[in-house]
Design a protein around this motif. Structure first.
Motif, short mmCIF file in Angstrom:
data_model
loop_
_atom_site.label_atom_id
_atom_site.label_comp_id
_atom_site.label_asym_id
_atom_site.label_seq_id
_atom_site.Cartn_x
_atom_site.Cartn_y
_atom_site.Cartn_z
N LYS A 228 58.69 8.88 116.09
CA LYS A 228 57.45 8.97 115.32
C LYS A 228 56.19 9.11 116.18
N THR A 229 56.32 9.67 117.37
CA THR A 229 55.16 9.84 118.25
C THR A 229 54.44 11.17 118.01
N PHE A 230 55.13 12.14 117.41
CA PHE A 230 54.45 13.36 116.97
C PHE A 230 53.92 13.06 115.56
N THR A 231 52.74 12.47 115.50
CA THR A 231 52.17 12.03 114.24
C THR A 231 51.61 13.22 113.45
N GLN A 232 51.20 12.94 112.22
CA GLN A 232 50.61 13.99 111.40
C GLN A 232 49.38 14.57 112.07
N MET A 238 48.02 20.75 116.50
CA MET A 238 48.74 21.89 117.05
C MET A 238 48.60 23.12 116.15
N ALA A 239 48.71 22.90 114.84
CA ALA A 239 48.63 24.01 113.89
C ALA A 239 47.21 24.55 113.76
N SER A 240 46.20 23.76 114.11
CA SER A 240 44.82 24.19 113.94
C SER A 240 44.41 25.26 114.94
N ASN A 242 46.96 27.11 116.81
CA ASN A 242 48.10 28.00 117.04
C ASN A 242 48.55 28.59 115.71
N GLU A 243 48.71 29.90 115.66
CA GLU A 243 49.22 30.53 114.45
C GLU A 243 50.65 30.05 114.18
N LYS A 244 51.46 29.93 115.25
CA LYS A 244 52.82 29.41 115.13
C LYS A 244 53.06 28.43 116.28
N PRO A 245 52.73 27.16 116.09
CA PRO A 245 52.95 26.19 117.16
C PRO A 245 54.44 25.95 117.40
N VAL A 246 54.82 25.91 118.67
CA VAL A 246 56.21 25.62 119.03
C VAL A 246 56.32 24.11 119.26
N ILE A 247 57.18 23.46 118.47
CA ILE A 247 57.31 22.01 118.52
C ILE A 247 58.78 21.65 118.70
N PHE A 248 59.10 21.08 119.85
CA PHE A 248 60.46 20.65 120.15
C PHE A 248 60.48 19.12 120.22
N SER A 249 61.15 18.52 119.25
CA SER A 249 61.30 17.07 119.20
C SER A 249 62.72 16.74 119.64
N LEU A 250 62.89 16.44 120.93
CA LEU A 250 64.22 16.49 121.54
C LEU A 250 64.93 15.15 121.70
N SER A 251 64.25 14.05 121.44
CA SER A 251 64.87 12.75 121.71
C SER A 251 65.96 12.40 120.70
N ASN A 252 66.99 11.74 121.21
CA ASN A 252 68.12 11.28 120.40
C ASN A 252 68.19 9.75 120.44
N THR A 266 56.13 20.45 107.15
CA THR A 266 55.15 20.09 106.12
C THR A 266 53.76 19.95 106.72
N TRP A 267 53.64 19.22 107.82
CA TRP A 267 52.32 18.97 108.41
C TRP A 267 51.72 20.23 109.04
N SER A 268 52.58 21.19 109.43
CA SER A 268 52.07 22.45 109.99
C SER A 268 51.92 23.51 108.91
N LYS A 269 52.21 23.14 107.65
CA LYS A 269 52.17 24.07 106.52
C LYS A 269 53.12 25.25 106.72
N GLY A 270 54.29 24.95 107.25
CA GLY A 270 55.34 25.96 107.39
C GLY A 270 55.17 26.90 108.56
N THR A 271 54.23 26.61 109.46
CA THR A 271 53.99 27.54 110.58
C THR A 271 54.75 27.16 111.85
N ALA A 272 55.27 25.94 111.93
CA ALA A 272 55.89 25.47 113.17
C ALA A 272 57.19 26.21 113.47
N VAL A 273 57.40 26.49 114.75
CA VAL A 273 58.70 26.92 115.25
C VAL A 273 59.33 25.66 115.83
N PHE A 274 60.32 25.12 115.13
CA PHE A 274 60.78 23.76 115.40
C PHE A 274 62.23 23.72 115.88
N ALA A 275 62.48 22.83 116.83
CA ALA A 275 63.85 22.51 117.24
C ALA A 275 63.89 21.03 117.58
#
Length: 387
Positions: A228-232, A238-240, A242-252, A266-275
């Motif tokens: 939960k460190t990548f807060t809203q 990031m979305a403000s 970047n047209e398409k912010p790349v966000i990698f949340s890699l911790s297990n 949701t917080w990026s309004k569908g623009t995030a490239v997420f992994a």
């Protein structure tokens, strides 16, 4: 022991060499150097070594004895895969033994390779190249600094024909945040050696949000192990810009993931490239389905192991395009795991080719088609029915 046994199970399942051609021996090993956990030391059922952890010269003498014994008993071509070593030991051991043994650290090299592949795939969705991005990492341990260094080295490789740009200049677009804040020049003397190359000139910033707002990264990567460190506020920032912010949340595991797929989309309004490092279900947002990619080392280390074995490599040097447009349309930058055996064979062929090109392969002559050769060496779990 669950960690090395699990890794070897994946190696066997995803690539295992045909035992008619060569006998493969996989040996799971835990090196017990004691513990500083008082609860364990006082537990009558604790089966580990009841002493304080060995450190310094004593520790390194034990590892030297172990590595010498491995080579003496199993030969020059035995592959030693380091796993779950503490940061301050992991980098030192990899640097030391890569010159004399066939070694691989999955936490540093495996993770970095998978994430770099994901970034290269993400660039096909956002445009531009690696050298055009600004990177911010939350987490500056083995995974974070390993990924950061591989990105810098890849930048140098891509620019080598155009410029004399040194790796230090490539590192300047890569920023890391640890538990004390942004790595900056004024903190350099107190940093561990593997963090120092990424301490740049900048004012001190204590929080991730401050770093995001100041640096304005195009790529945000989490390797902190803290959920939960990548807060809203962070995702929206990031979305403000970047047209398409790349966000990698890699911790297990999932509870440690910096954010969930649903939160990122949701917080990026569908623009995030997420992994992510943990598996997440597809997400519905405003009538569109987004399929999050999973950055999993299983994409790399089985194929890497197969490539090393089929080439008879004696050293590893730091030197596959499986994601399709159909995947990109769903926001998926890693190929589905249903293709893992083909991916492993492809990686094996490329690892073997590099070993042959660098003169590090001992299995001669070189096969004409390394991909087909890798596939022919793979174990297929099909058994005769006796009923």
């Amino acid at each position: 022991m669950g960690i090395p046994v699990g890794k070897l199970s994946l190696l066997t399942d995803l690539y295992s060499i045909n035992n008619v051609m060569i006998v493969m021996q996989c040996l799971p090993i835990t090196i017990d150097v004691g513990t500083n956990n008082e609860t364990l030391l006082n537990d009558e059922y604790y089966i580990g070594l009841r002493q304080r952890r060995a450190t310094g010269e004593e520790y390194h003498e034990l590892l030297q004895e172990f590595m010498n014994a491995v080579k003496q008993n199993y030969g020059e071509k035995v592959l030693v895969q380091f796993e779950d070593f503490a940061n301050h030991n992991a980098f030192d051991l990899l640097a030391k033994y890569s010159k004399s043994h066939l070694v691989f650290n999955d936490d540093i090299q495996g993770t970095a390779s998978v994430v770099l592949a994901g970034l290269l795939a993400a660039l096909k969705m956002i445009g531009g190249g690696l050298v055009d991005q600004t990177y911010l990492f939350l987490g500056a341990g083995e995974a974070g600094t390993g990924i950061a260094e591989l990105i810098a080295l890849e930048d140098v490789e891509l620019l080598v024909l155009q410029t004399e740009l040194p790796v230090d200049d490539c590192r300047k677009k890569i920023w890391l945040v640890d538990s004390k804040g942004l790595l900056v020049e004024s903190r350099k003397e107190s940093l561990q050696h593997f963090k120092k190359p990424f301490a740049h000139e900048h004012e001190e910033l204590k929080t991730l949000l401050e770093a995001v707002q100041s640096i304005k990264p195009t790529v945000l990567i989490g390797t902190s192990g803290v959920g939960k460190t990548f807060t809203q506020e962070v995702i929206e920032a990031m979305a403000s810009f970047n047209e398409k912010p790349v966000i990698f949340s890699l911790s297990n595991p999932t509870s440690h993931s910096e954010c969930t797929a649903e939160e990122a989309y949701t917080w990026s309004k569908g623009t995030a490239v997420f992994a992510s490092g943990s598996p997440f279900d597809p997400v519905e947002y405003e009538g569109k389905t987004y399929v999050p990619g999973q950055s999993n080392n299983a994409y790399v280390f089985p194929g890497f192991g197969l490539g090393v074995v089929i080439s008879g490599a004696i050293r590893v040097h730091d030197e596959a395009e499986e994601a399709t447009q159909e995947n990109f349309d769903k926001g998926l930058i890693f190929p589905p795991f249903t293709n893992i055996r083909k991916i492993s064979a492809s990686i094996a062929a490329k690892v073997a080719a590099k070993a042959y090109d660098l003169g590090l392969a001992s299995r001669l002559p070189r096969p004409d088609d390394l991909f087909k050769y890798a596939e022919s060496c793979m174990y297929t779990p099909l058994y005769r029915s006796y009923r």
